[in-house]
Each structure stands twice: as C-alpha cells, then as structure tokens.
Design an enzyme around this catalytic site. Structure first.
Site, PDB file in Angstrom:
ATOM      1  N   THR A  24     -12.380 -60.653  27.877  1.00 34.21           N
ATOM      2  CA  THR A  24     -13.350 -59.554  27.989  1.00 34.21           C
ATOM      3  C   THR A  24     -14.592 -60.111  28.698  1.00 34.21           C
ATOM      4  O   THR A  24     -14.634 -60.115  29.918  1.00 34.21           O
ATOM      5  CB  THR A  24     -13.693 -58.939  26.610  1.00 34.21           C
ATOM      6  OG1 THR A  24     -14.090 -59.973  25.719  1.00 34.21           O
ATOM      7  CG2 THR A  24     -12.508 -58.183  26.053  1.00 34.21           C
ATOM      8  N   LYS A  35      -8.799 -65.787  23.430  1.00 35.20           N
ATOM      9  CA  LYS A  35      -9.979 -65.231  24.085  1.00 35.20           C
ATOM     10  C   LYS A  35     -11.150 -65.474  23.171  1.00 35.20           C
ATOM     11  O   LYS A  35     -11.022 -65.430  21.946  1.00 35.20           O
ATOM     12  CB  LYS A  35      -9.825 -63.753  24.376  1.00 35.20           C
ATOM     13  CG  LYS A  35      -9.992 -62.859  23.161  1.00 35.20           C
ATOM     14  CD  LYS A  35     -10.175 -61.420  23.539  1.00 35.20           C
ATOM     15  CE  LYS A  35     -11.510 -61.193  24.205  1.00 35.20           C
ATOM     16  NZ  LYS A  35     -12.649 -61.184  23.279  1.00 35.20           N
ATOM     17  N   ASN A  51     -25.418 -58.718  26.314  1.00 34.42           N
ATOM     18  CA  ASN A  51     -25.284 -57.860  25.146  1.00 34.42           C
ATOM     19  C   ASN A  51     -26.253 -56.704  25.100  1.00 34.42           C
ATOM     20  O   ASN A  51     -26.133 -55.820  24.261  1.00 34.42           O
ATOM     21  CB  ASN A  51     -25.388 -58.691  23.871  1.00 34.42           C
ATOM     22  CG  ASN A  51     -24.145 -59.515  23.704  1.00 34.42           C
ATOM     23  OD1 ASN A  51     -23.073 -58.965  23.554  1.00 34.42           O
ATOM     24  ND2 ASN A  51     -24.292 -60.823  23.793  1.00 34.42           N
ATOM     25  N   THR A  79     -14.800 -60.358  19.249  1.00 35.72           N
ATOM     26  CA  THR A  79     -13.403 -60.442  18.844  1.00 35.72           C
ATOM     27  C   THR A  79     -12.794 -61.749  19.304  1.00 35.72           C
ATOM     28  O   THR A  79     -12.912 -62.130  20.457  1.00 35.72           O
ATOM     29  CB  THR A  79     -12.595 -59.267  19.414  1.00 35.72           C
ATOM     30  OG1 THR A  79     -12.985 -58.087  18.733  1.00 35.72           O
ATOM     31  CG2 THR A  79     -11.107 -59.477  19.188  1.00 35.72           C
ATOM     32  N   GLU A  96     -21.049 -66.132  24.971  1.00 31.76           N
ATOM     33  CA  GLU A  96     -21.736 -65.318  25.973  1.00 31.76           C
ATOM     34  C   GLU A  96     -23.047 -65.951  26.413  1.00 31.76           C
ATOM     35  O   GLU A  96     -23.919 -66.210  25.596  1.00 31.76           O
ATOM     36  CB  GLU A  96     -21.957 -63.903  25.452  1.00 31.76           C
ATOM     37  CG  GLU A  96     -20.682 -63.094  25.540  1.00 31.76           C
ATOM     38  CD  GLU A  96     -20.766 -61.762  24.831  1.00 31.76           C
ATOM     39  OE1 GLU A  96     -21.796 -61.474  24.206  1.00 31.76           O
ATOM     40  OE2 GLU A  96     -19.771 -61.016  24.906  1.00 31.76           O
TER      41      GLU A  96
END
Lengths: 402, 402
Positions: free
Chosen positions: A148, A174, A397, A185, A271
């Site tokens: 993702t 992932k 985000n 996730t 991230e």
C-alpha cells in the site's frame, strides 16, 4: 541455515502471481495476488487482536478451522473492514480464487489491506482473477501487489536441514505502512516444504510472531486486518515434526529468522522513515519487562523525532521507559547509541555522561541505529524495532484516504 | 460562577513575578518565577506517575508532608531530572526563594521544566532571584516565564460564591509542549482565597486533575516533572469547607472549570498544533471505558494526522477505539465530526455513511473540531482533548535539545 532468494516461492511446490484489478484507483500497480501450493498444506495463522476485525479475518478463521489450506488470495487498496456486504464479498473473493485454481473454497485464505469503510469492488476481482499467471518464481509479483504505502517489496527465505532433508521456508509481507501493528495493516504470508503437524506449526508461528512482528514499534495491538499465515506442504520429505524435539528447534530458528528479517524490513520502511531503530534491553527482571521497555522506547514520538534529528536526547529514552509501566530502577540504567559509525554511552547508572556530541551525531546519522539499554537487574533481554518520525510521515497520513 | 481575569493572582493575597536567569540559553525571555501568598496556605498537589521522577518532585513531596505551603519557585529551561546534584540543587532553589521571601524553606514548592540530564545551574538562580519584582498583577509574567515550547501564555480564573462570600480561583500552566502528559512536562499552579481544609482541597484537586489534564491526549501517564499544585489561603473569609457538602460542590465546579480551561489551552497549543481536537464518547458502559476510548482516539497518530489533513477518515477513529482495550460493540458505533462550520455523521452503527465530503472538509478545516462517538450501550460519558499532528511537530522535536 542459509539465506536464499525466492521469497514465498523458495519452498518446493509453491506458485504465486498477481494482476491489476483497479481497486487502487489511479495507480498502475497490481492489486490482487494469489499464492498456491501444489498439494494440501497444514496451515497456521495469527490474527489482529483489534476488537474491530475486517471481514476477511472472519472468513479466514472459518476456512482454517480444519487446520488445512492450499491457497491465499489477497488484495490491496481496500481493507473490506466496516464495509457494506463485507462478509459476502470476502466469501466471493475466496470463491473466485477457488474457481480459477480448481480447489475447494474452504481451502482458500482471504486477506485485504487498504481503506476502511468502503465496499470492496469484488466484481473487479471476479473479473480479473482469471488473468493471473502463476509461477514458481512469482514471489516478487505477489510481494509487489500487496503493497500500500510501502516503498519497497519485502521478502526473505532460508534453507535448512531437518533429518537429513533440505527444507526451505520463505515469506513476503507488507508493512503496516504505519510500522505500528496497532494502526496500519501488517500482512505476512509464509510457506515451507518442511513436514510439520498443524499443532507444531501453530506453536512455532505464535511464538515467533510475538517476538518479531509484535515487537515492531508498539504494544502488540493490531489493525483491523493484520494477519500472518504459514502453509506447510511437506514436500521436502523429512520425517514430520510432531513434537518439540530437536527438529522442531531447527524449524523454529529458521522460521524466526525469516520473521525477524521481514519485521525489520517493515520497521525500516515505516511511513516516511529515514532510518531503522533497534532497541535492545538487557539485564531485565523478566522478558516481559524487557519487551515493554523496548516497545515503549521504540514507539515514543519524542524518541522517534529525536532520532530523525540525530539528537542524542537520552532523557526521552529514560522518560519513555518510565511510563512503560515495567519495573526497573532508574538509578541503574545505562543507555548507549550505536551504529556503523561507532558507539557512544550517554547515560551511566541514571546519570548523564559528558559524551562526545560530535561522535553521537555521526552515530545517529546512520540509517540503522541501535539504542542499547542495560538495567543490571536480571538476566532477561528483548529487542524491538521501529523507525524515526519525519515530515513525510505527517504528509503521507495527512491525506491518505483522498 | 463568573469568568474573570487575573490568572494565578485573581484570588486575594497572591503575588507573582519573574526574572531572567539565563537558564534557557539564547533566549531573551524570563525563566524563573515566584508565586507567594500573603499568609500560610493549605496546599494540595498531584505528581507525575512516571517511574523516573525529577528532583524537584521529591523536594516538593517532602515540603508538602505537613499539607501547608506559602510559595512556589519554578524555572524553565532545565528539568533537573536525572541530573548531577539534582536533590542538592532543588533544595538550594527552594532555599534561595525562602531567603528572598523571608519564609521557611519548608513552605516553598519547587518545580522545573526543560531539558533532562543536565545539571541545573542553580548559581544563576541564587544570583538573580533577588531581582524578582512581586506584584498582585504578576500572573502574566509568571505564566510567560514557565513556558518552554509553548507559543502562548496559559491562564484562567473564576469568581464564585460560597456561604455568601465571594471567592476566587485561578491558575497558570505550561503545556506539555508535547500535549502528551506522558511525554512533555505539564505544570499547573492554582490559587484560591476560598477557605477549605487540606483534605478537601486534595480530594477536589485529585478528582479534577483526573478529568482535565489527564484527559489531554494520552493515557494518564506523565513526564518526569509533571506537577499540579493548589494553594488555598482562606482570605475570602467563608466558613471553611470541611466535608463534601454543597459548598464543596460549588468549589469543585469552579476548580474544575479552571482546570478544563487550562487543559484545553494545553491541548490547543500542543507542539506544532493547528487545531484543538475534542473527543466526546457517550453511551458507554462505564466512565472508565468512555475515557479509554476517547484517549485512544485523541492520541492516535493516524487520527491526528488525518485531522491535520482535514480528512474525515473515520476508519482510523474506529481502529483506535478497537485497540484501546475498552469494551464496546463495533456494530453499534456511530461517529460524527463537528465544528463551527456544521456537523457531519460519517458512520452509523459500524457502517460507513455516504456523507457530504465537501461539508466534512469544511467542518475539519476549523481550528476546533469535535469527534462525537455514540456507543448505545450505557449511560456513561467522557471527554478528552488533543491536537493534530503536523510538520511543525516533527520539526520542533527533531532538534529540541541542541
């Protein structure tokens, strides 16, 4: 034990492949993957402990009640969590995979990752799933399709010997993106050709997950969709592992090595992350205490921001330990930072040292930094992983959904 | 009950003042403040629950063993936590204040906020403390001097009537910066001229702190230096409040109003924050459950980043509730966002609604946003406060120490 390539297809008899269904809008990448074994497998899994669980979690739980499975179907772009027709659509997704593979629907594990609360466009999956080209070299394609906000594909594989037979274990995963198992996730799919009973497989997986993925940054809480699955098809031909004997230990070590390698990749690709932070706590009264302390440090926003700024602010490390609720004596604590560039001890028995600021800066500017904490209270240790907190984290985000 | 000005000097008989000692290097602002009552006060306090406590916390605990005090001395720029000569220097700081005020050292409360692990330059304090000009209008000077990364002075005051006598309660505070009581330092100093026993004062303070400062963003954990102190000098001349009667209720409501006003200022001025986030949870099985859920939402990095991006990503709200460890039924949950610009319900009984995205954007672009969660399971409620997660947060914390 030897590190090999091949990822989730490194073990004998596993194929994978992927296709683009258009679930991730505006992106060209594949978003649906299948993983399948040439024969029936013993299967084990760990699931999110979040009170809110996505539909594919429930369907997978149902399908794994008998402890066997042959395939995994997984999409990215939509989590099928809190979504209209969730259970129906997760079942349709499994059925579509079973159809193209010519196997029982009940043998298919279903997983999803992506946006919460929107209906899964299962029709696209039904439409495109037949186009997937399966291959014994398909690991990278599948690893790519489940991404993702991950920036890198994640895989690992190990070769090892059990009872004179060469076995393999490999996997793809992932990142939680978030690198917090309690927020984004985390999906991990593992395969092995080692013969092992379902019970032993579940024992090994549960133990290893606790010490790998659940040690990435936060407190073992998980998102709505988190799942780690392992399929064991027995094609290596070893005598089946049926109890916790020496073979089991060898298997566990190989499995855990793969999981730690995947977990570190998740942490490093958090991230916006610019560096991997490892926190090692030694000399604790119990493993649980050590783990709590290490997790608290790795998940502190203040520590993470300091690591981004290459600031040896050990007060924040000690402060994060202090609110972890784990027992320790502050006046015993010794803290050091290390990396390829060297090591610097910044706090000795609870008191700040007059350390070399220039060296500390150099140490913290590296892309892999280790925070070492010694408690001098016992024999237990734990290691957790995290990453720094950066501008890009906020950017990613601040507007992920739209 | 009337909102008034005057802050921590709003109550009769309290003076405050500040001076620059040079503890905050490179800044022109004052960094030492004194607050003093014309006569002896009953005193109550709540302290950090962090296992690592700064020296001034221990000294204040000692000095408040008898339940009375007359003054507070507080510096910013250095936390005197895990620092060489910590206890000695905290005692010297109290002694210096006692000296210039002509009171007992034991009557002085000591507090510090700033960098951890460095020796407090107490000599600067001893040198400059005599220059402080005390005044009955000194609240703003003191509020300014205790700031670290706060961008605004924080104060509040209320006038109320007990037994026919006009009473006042007021306070100043400094944000945790971090707005996480578990990470940065939160200091609050309150004064009242209402006559109340030490026991009742402590009861009221403990209860109110739990529902105000401890509801700012995180789980009630605190930094090494957090402290909230109240001094009651009885100069309003009311009959002393000795038990939990009607007068106590009036006093509690006034105290709590001041604390909530200060807590909201702390949340709104979180490091880098662009908006105040309030999370209200209604219909919970217990107040504890409601509080856990509201705190989990307010402290989720993903929710905070979404608020910064004005993104109505309610899936993150539900996910944060899910890992809070509080009991609730996801299939009952209803979630709405509101602000001056309007209200939008985004999730009804666990399912996403097809809401007006444009209106949602408008609602979330305001500087005060309320997330309302209904659980439909009981009668209990709780409110917590937080702020958004921004680029500036990362900037400020990436290099705070150097």
């Amino acid at each position: 034990m030897k590190i090999i390539s091949g990822g989730v297809c490194a073990a004998k008899g596993f194929q994978a492949g992927a296709v683009r269904c258009g679930i991730k809008p505006g992106r060209e990448a594949d978003d649906l993957a299948i993983l399948v074994s040439d024969c029936e497998c013993n299967a084990a899994a760990t699931y999110t402990r979040n009170r809110v669980k996505a539909a594919p979690i429930y369907v997978t739980m149902e399908h794994l009640e008998d402890g066997v499975a042959r395939a995994v179907v997984v999409n990215s772009g939509n989590a099928n969590a809190c979504a209209p027709d969730g259970m129906d659509n997760a079942r349709r997704q499994a059925k579509a995979a079973a159809g193209v593979l010519g196997i029982e629907e009940n043998s298919v594990i279903v997983a999803s990752t992506g946006v919460i609360g929107q209906r899964l466009p299962v029709e696209c999956i039904e439409d495109k799933i037949g186009q997937i080209q399966l291959s014994y070299n398909g690991s990278d394609a599948a690893a790519q399709a489940i991404m993702t906000t991950d920036t890198k594909r994640k895989s690992a594989a190990i070769e090892f010997v059990v009872g004179g037979k060469t076995c393999h274990i490999g996997g793809i995963c992932k990142g939680s993106g978030m690198i917090h198992p309690n927020m984004g996730t985390m999906l991990a799919f593992l395969t092995t050709d080692c013969a092992i009973t379902q019970e032993m497989l579940q024992d090994a997986l549960s133990e290893s997950v606790r010490r790998s993925y659940n040690c990435v940054s936060v407190d073992g809480d998980t998102s709505t969709n988190d799942m780690c699955v392992i399929l064991a098809n027995g094609m290596a031909g070893n005598e089946q592992i049926e109890w916790q004997n020496e073979d089991y230990e060898i298997f566990y070590r190989a499995l855990h090595e793969v999981n730690v390698r995947l977990a570190r990749q998740i942490a490093a690709d958090g991230e916006g992350a610019t560096k991997l932070i490892t926190c090692e706590v030694n000399g604790a009264r119990s493993e649980e205490a050590a783990e709590r302390l290490a997790k608290s440090v790795c998940s502190s926003n203040l520590v993470k921001a300091a690591m981004f700024g290459a600031d040896a602010n050990w007060g924040r490390v000690l402060c994060a330990m202090g609110y972890s609720k784990a027992p320790f004596r502050p006046e015993y604590v010794t803290i050091g930072f290390s990396s390829q560039a060297g090591k610097v001890v910044v706090c000795d028995h609870g008191q700040g040292l007059d350390f070399d600021e220039e060296l500390a800066k150099k140490v913290l500017l590296e892309s892999e930094v280790v925070i070492t904490i010694d408690l001098y209270e016992g024999e237990s240790s734990a290691t957790c992983w995290g990453c720094d907190l950066t501008y890009d984290y906020v950017k990613i985000n601040g507007d992920y959904r739209t």
